[in-house]
Design a protein around this motif. Sequence first.
Motif, PDB file in Angstrom:
ATOM      1  N   THR A 316       0.836  -1.211   0.000  1.00  0.00           N
ATOM      2  CA  THR A 316       0.000   0.000   0.000  1.00  0.00           C
ATOM      3  C   THR A 316       0.864   1.253   0.000  1.00  0.00           C
ATOM      4  O   THR A 316       1.070   1.901   1.025  1.00  0.00           O
ATOM      5  CB  THR A 316      -0.942  -0.018   1.215  1.00  0.00           C
ATOM      6  OG1 THR A 316      -0.153  -0.182   2.406  1.00  0.00           O
ATOM      7  CG2 THR A 316      -1.940  -1.140   1.107  1.00  0.00           C
ATOM      8  N   VAL A 317       1.368   1.578  -1.201  1.00  0.00           N
ATOM      9  CA  VAL A 317       2.191   2.773  -1.338  1.00  0.00           C
ATOM     10  C   VAL A 317       1.632   3.686  -2.421  1.00  0.00           C
ATOM     11  O   VAL A 317       0.907   3.247  -3.316  1.00  0.00           O
ATOM     12  CB  VAL A 317       3.655   2.416  -1.704  1.00  0.00           C
ATOM     13  CG1 VAL A 317       4.314   1.623  -0.595  1.00  0.00           C
ATOM     14  CG2 VAL A 317       3.727   1.682  -3.039  1.00  0.00           C
ATOM     15  N   ILE A 318       1.963   4.955  -2.284  1.00  0.00           N
ATOM     16  CA  ILE A 318       1.798   5.904  -3.376  1.00  0.00           C
ATOM     17  C   ILE A 318       3.185   6.039  -3.991  1.00  0.00           C
ATOM     18  O   ILE A 318       4.102   6.553  -3.350  1.00  0.00           O
ATOM     19  CB  ILE A 318       1.303   7.268  -2.869  1.00  0.00           C
ATOM     20  CG1 ILE A 318      -0.086   7.132  -2.240  1.00  0.00           C
ATOM     21  CG2 ILE A 318       1.272   8.279  -4.021  1.00  0.00           C
ATOM     22  CD1 ILE A 318      -0.558   8.400  -1.574  1.00  0.00           C
ATOM     23  N   PRO A 319       3.381   5.523  -5.214  1.00  0.00           N
ATOM     24  CA  PRO A 319       4.737   5.536  -5.783  1.00  0.00           C
ATOM     25  C   PRO A 319       5.226   6.954  -6.034  1.00  0.00           C
ATOM     26  O   PRO A 319       4.445   7.871  -6.290  1.00  0.00           O
ATOM     27  CB  PRO A 319       4.568   4.755  -7.086  1.00  0.00           C
ATOM     28  CG  PRO A 319       3.140   4.930  -7.450  1.00  0.00           C
ATOM     29  CD  PRO A 319       2.388   4.967  -6.155  1.00  0.00           C
ATOM     30  N   ALA A 320       6.536   7.106  -5.995  1.00  0.00           N
ATOM     31  CA  ALA A 320       7.135   8.417  -6.224  1.00  0.00           C
ATOM     32  C   ALA A 320       7.135   8.786  -7.703  1.00  0.00           C
ATOM     33  O   ALA A 320       7.223   9.969  -8.047  1.00  0.00           O
ATOM     34  CB  ALA A 320       8.561   8.434  -5.680  1.00  0.00           C
ATOM     35  N   GLU A 321       7.042   7.777  -8.590  1.00  0.00           N
ATOM     36  CA  GLU A 321       7.110   8.076 -10.019  1.00  0.00           C
ATOM     37  C   GLU A 321       6.381   7.012 -10.827  1.00  0.00           C
ATOM     38  O   GLU A 321       6.100   5.913 -10.337  1.00  0.00           O
ATOM     39  CB  GLU A 321       8.563   8.178 -10.474  1.00  0.00           C
ATOM     40  CG  GLU A 321       9.402   6.943 -10.178  1.00  0.00           C
ATOM     41  CD  GLU A 321      10.866   7.172 -10.483  1.00  0.00           C
ATOM     42  OE1 GLU A 321      11.422   6.340 -11.240  1.00  0.00           O
ATOM     43  OE2 GLU A 321      11.443   8.152  -9.979  1.00  0.00           O
ATOM     44  N   ALA A 322       6.080   7.366 -12.079  1.00  0.00           N
ATOM     45  CA  ALA A 322       5.441   6.446 -13.017  1.00  0.00           C
ATOM     46  C   ALA A 322       5.900   6.810 -14.425  1.00  0.00           C
ATOM     47  O   ALA A 322       6.290   7.955 -14.688  1.00  0.00           O
ATOM     48  CB  ALA A 322       3.921   6.525 -12.914  1.00  0.00           C
ATOM     49  N   HIS A 323       5.847   5.816 -15.334  1.00  0.00           N
ATOM     50  CA  HIS A 323       6.427   6.015 -16.662  1.00  0.00           C
ATOM     51  C   HIS A 323       5.565   5.347 -17.736  1.00  0.00           C
ATOM     52  O   HIS A 323       4.897   4.349 -17.477  1.00  0.00           O
ATOM     53  CB  HIS A 323       7.831   5.418 -16.721  1.00  0.00           C
ATOM     54  CG  HIS A 323       8.683   5.768 -15.545  1.00  0.00           C
ATOM     55  ND1 HIS A 323       9.489   6.874 -15.515  1.00  0.00           N
ATOM     56  CD2 HIS A 323       8.836   5.152 -14.330  1.00  0.00           C
ATOM     57  CE1 HIS A 323      10.119   6.926 -14.354  1.00  0.00           C
ATOM     58  NE2 HIS A 323       9.741   5.898 -13.620  1.00  0.00           N
ATOM     59  N   ALA A 324       5.605   5.919 -18.915  1.00  0.00           N
ATOM     60  CA  ALA A 324       4.915   5.320 -20.071  1.00  0.00           C
ATOM     61  C   ALA A 324       5.725   5.566 -21.326  1.00  0.00           C
ATOM     62  O   ALA A 324       6.377   6.606 -21.471  1.00  0.00           O
ATOM     63  CB  ALA A 324       3.519   5.902 -20.230  1.00  0.00           C
ATOM     64  N   LYS A 325       5.693   4.582 -22.230  1.00  0.00           N
ATOM     65  CA  LYS A 325       6.339   4.705 -23.531  1.00  0.00           C
ATOM     66  C   LYS A 325       5.261   4.763 -24.605  1.00  0.00           C
ATOM     67  O   LYS A 325       4.336   3.940 -24.616  1.00  0.00           O
ATOM     68  CB  LYS A 325       7.268   3.514 -23.779  1.00  0.00           C
ATOM     69  CG  LYS A 325       8.410   3.397 -22.765  1.00  0.00           C
ATOM     70  CD  LYS A 325       9.255   2.154 -23.026  1.00  0.00           C
ATOM     71  CE  LYS A 325      10.309   1.948 -21.954  1.00  0.00           C
ATOM     72  NZ  LYS A 325      11.352   2.987 -21.970  1.00  0.00           N
ATOM     73  N   ILE A 326       5.391   5.729 -25.502  1.00  0.00           N
ATOM     74  CA  ILE A 326       4.393   5.969 -26.543  1.00  0.00           C
ATOM     75  C   ILE A 326       5.070   5.995 -27.903  1.00  0.00           C
ATOM     76  O   ILE A 326       6.139   6.586 -28.058  1.00  0.00           O
ATOM     77  CB  ILE A 326       3.675   7.315 -26.304  1.00  0.00           C
ATOM     78  CG1 ILE A 326       2.758   7.223 -25.086  1.00  0.00           C
ATOM     79  CG2 ILE A 326       2.868   7.734 -27.530  1.00  0.00           C
ATOM     80  CD1 ILE A 326       2.115   8.541 -24.737  1.00  0.00           C
ATOM     81  N   THR A 327       4.451   5.343 -28.881  1.00  0.00           N
ATOM     82  CA  THR A 327       4.903   5.490 -30.259  1.00  0.00           C
ATOM     83  C   THR A 327       3.727   5.799 -31.162  1.00  0.00           C
ATOM     84  O   THR A 327       2.607   5.334 -30.933  1.00  0.00           O
ATOM     85  CB  THR A 327       5.614   4.228 -30.792  1.00  0.00           C
ATOM     86  OG1 THR A 327       4.755   3.100 -30.650  1.00  0.00           O
ATOM     87  CG2 THR A 327       6.931   3.999 -30.075  1.00  0.00           C
ATOM     88  N   CYS A 328       3.994   6.585 -32.185  1.00  0.00           N
ATOM     89  CA  CYS A 328       3.003   6.907 -33.211  1.00  0.00           C
ATOM     90  C   CYS A 328       3.471   6.333 -34.538  1.00  0.00           C
ATOM     91  O   CYS A 328       4.630   6.519 -34.920  1.00  0.00           O
ATOM     92  CB  CYS A 328       2.838   8.417 -33.351  1.00  0.00           C
ATOM     93  SG  CYS A 328       2.242   9.244 -31.870  1.00  0.00           S
ATOM     94  N   ARG A 329       2.598   5.631 -35.229  1.00  0.00           N
ATOM     95  CA  ARG A 329       2.858   5.218 -36.601  1.00  0.00           C
ATOM     96  C   ARG A 329       2.287   6.304 -37.506  1.00  0.00           C
ATOM     97  O   ARG A 329       1.116   6.689 -37.371  1.00  0.00           O
ATOM     98  CB  ARG A 329       2.193   3.879 -36.906  1.00  0.00           C
ATOM     99  CG  ARG A 329       2.698   2.734 -36.049  1.00  0.00           C
ATOM    100  CD  ARG A 329       4.118   2.326 -36.407  1.00  0.00           C
ATOM    101  NE  ARG A 329       4.580   1.240 -35.555  1.00  0.00           N
ATOM    102  CZ  ARG A 329       5.723   0.581 -35.735  1.00  0.00           C
ATOM    103  NH1 ARG A 329       6.516   0.915 -36.733  1.00  0.00           N
ATOM    104  NH2 ARG A 329       6.073  -0.394 -34.915  1.00  0.00           N
ATOM    105  N   LEU A 330       3.122   6.801 -38.410  1.00  0.00           N
ATOM    106  CA  LEU A 330       2.775   7.964 -39.210  1.00  0.00           C
ATOM    107  C   LEU A 330       2.608   7.600 -40.678  1.00  0.00           C
ATOM    108  O   LEU A 330       3.190   6.623 -41.151  1.00  0.00           O
ATOM    109  CB  LEU A 330       3.864   9.034 -39.061  1.00  0.00           C
ATOM    110  CG  LEU A 330       4.257   9.383 -37.621  1.00  0.00           C
ATOM    111  CD1 LEU A 330       5.355  10.429 -37.619  1.00  0.00           C
ATOM    112  CD2 LEU A 330       3.055   9.857 -36.828  1.00  0.00           C
ATOM    113  N   VAL A 331       1.822   8.392 -41.373  1.00  0.00           N
ATOM    114  CA  VAL A 331       1.550   8.142 -42.790  1.00  0.00           C
ATOM    115  C   VAL A 331       1.930   9.386 -43.592  1.00  0.00           C
ATOM    116  O   VAL A 331       2.069  10.478 -43.037  1.00  0.00           O
ATOM    117  CB  VAL A 331       0.064   7.787 -43.017  1.00  0.00           C
ATOM    118  CG1 VAL A 331      -0.318   6.531 -42.236  1.00  0.00           C
ATOM    119  CG2 VAL A 331      -0.844   8.946 -42.609  1.00  0.00           C
ATOM    120  N   PRO A 332       2.115   9.218 -44.913  1.00  0.00           N
ATOM    121  CA  PRO A 332       2.377  10.406 -45.728  1.00  0.00           C
ATOM    122  C   PRO A 332       1.225  11.404 -45.544  1.00  0.00           C
ATOM    123  O   PRO A 332       0.075  11.002 -45.520  1.00  0.00           O
ATOM    124  CB  PRO A 332       2.408   9.861 -47.151  1.00  0.00           C
ATOM    125  CG  PRO A 332       2.724   8.395 -46.985  1.00  0.00           C
ATOM    126  CD  PRO A 332       2.082   7.980 -45.706  1.00  0.00           C
TER     127      PRO A 332
END
Length: 457
Positions: A316-332
């Motif tokens: 039962t903790v409130i973490p000090a940090e959090a992370h996410a990785k995001i990628t976008c696939r792009l089109v012409p």
Amino acid sequence: MNNKIKSYLQENREAHLHELFDLLAIPSISALPDHKEDVSKAANWVAESLKKIGMENVTIHPTKGHPVVYGDWLHAEGKPTVLIYGHYDVQPVDPLHLWDSPPFAPEIRDEKLYARGASDDKGQTFMHIKALEAILQSEETLPLNFKFCIEGEEEVGSPNLPAFVEENKELLAADVIVISDTSMMERGKPTICYGVRGLAGLQIDVKGSNSDLHSGLYGGGVHNPINALVELLASFHNENGEVTVEGFYDQVLPLTDEEKQAYQDLHFDEEQQRKELGVPALYGEKGYSYLERTWVRPTLDINGIYGGFQGDGIKTVIPAEAHAKITCRLVPNQDPEIIVDQLKAHIEKNKPKGVDISIALFDKGAPYVTPFDHPAIQAAGRAYEAVYQVPTSYTRGGGSLPIISTLDQVLHAPIVLMGFGLPTENFHAPNEHFHLENFDKGMETLCTYWFELEKSL
């Protein structure tokens, strides 16, 4: 392609396969430093193979990483020049225990060649070399001028090839670029991929307190970084599956009527795809088919999210940090630099209170498309049809090949993706293999293509 060339391929099939075995036996794993000498050995093997078939000016160019092999034949006076790109490096083989035969001991079973690199991309690159050999041995000349650029770092993202291409753009100059490092849609269904999506991504790091906190003592009094991150991530899409980043779709080019018809002609079974994936329903941007969503529409996906306690049970903790990785696939016509700026602006605009947010950028790659009706594309389609005796399918790829955008931007030549692998051939996985049916028909198709291309350009 005349019967003399076809006979040469048939008569030398076993010899060609044994040569390919020698190349496949080299563990040229570019990602692992312990295999640096093996990668170099594979480069030398490719160079010697080019010399043997009659290529000239064969050179092994060092880079800051693994070398690039170049060779050419430029005696077709007044004819266009083709640059053939491929790679001789391969993926790691783990987990080794899942292979049914040693990954670097090539073996044929059920008319399939098993080995790491059999399909991706040693086998397909080798076919280009032997196709030109067959024409030279049969005709004593070639219908076009040819250059080879075969690298050893594709499986680690080609970090040094962009600089090499820029520094050697006159050496590599060509009228058409041909790459065989893609797949057909299915067995017996030849496919030309005439475009791939680009890529832009970043990591979001959310920081709260200076250490993890007891959720009973501090819960409700400070913002939880995971809650804040989830809130931010939820802001990227609406209920219709559309990306809500301002300006995200502004530069997207619409499909032509011809492209839409080509996709309809594929008769893709969305329900079968759903069953194969094991999902209760397909999902995506409203108003578009599955193929359109995965080939020609841009996306934003959360590829990883982590923070807080990950072990069994509960802490039962409130973490000090959090992370996410995001990628976008792009089109012409989307520009990765602009997209990244738009993502940053969206994050700043939707930043939850009570936490600090920082951003780390990933590599970027531009999307690419060769016009659907380009003569080089249509000539490739005719070559496939002449050999496989069925209509060619025209598709775009949902993935990204960053080196394609480099070749496009520096060399300014149309790129034709003529793949002969199959999606089921386990490239990057244990038991990678290559159907010998496509080894045979693929070389016939390439030989046919060079003569079709000569008439078309």
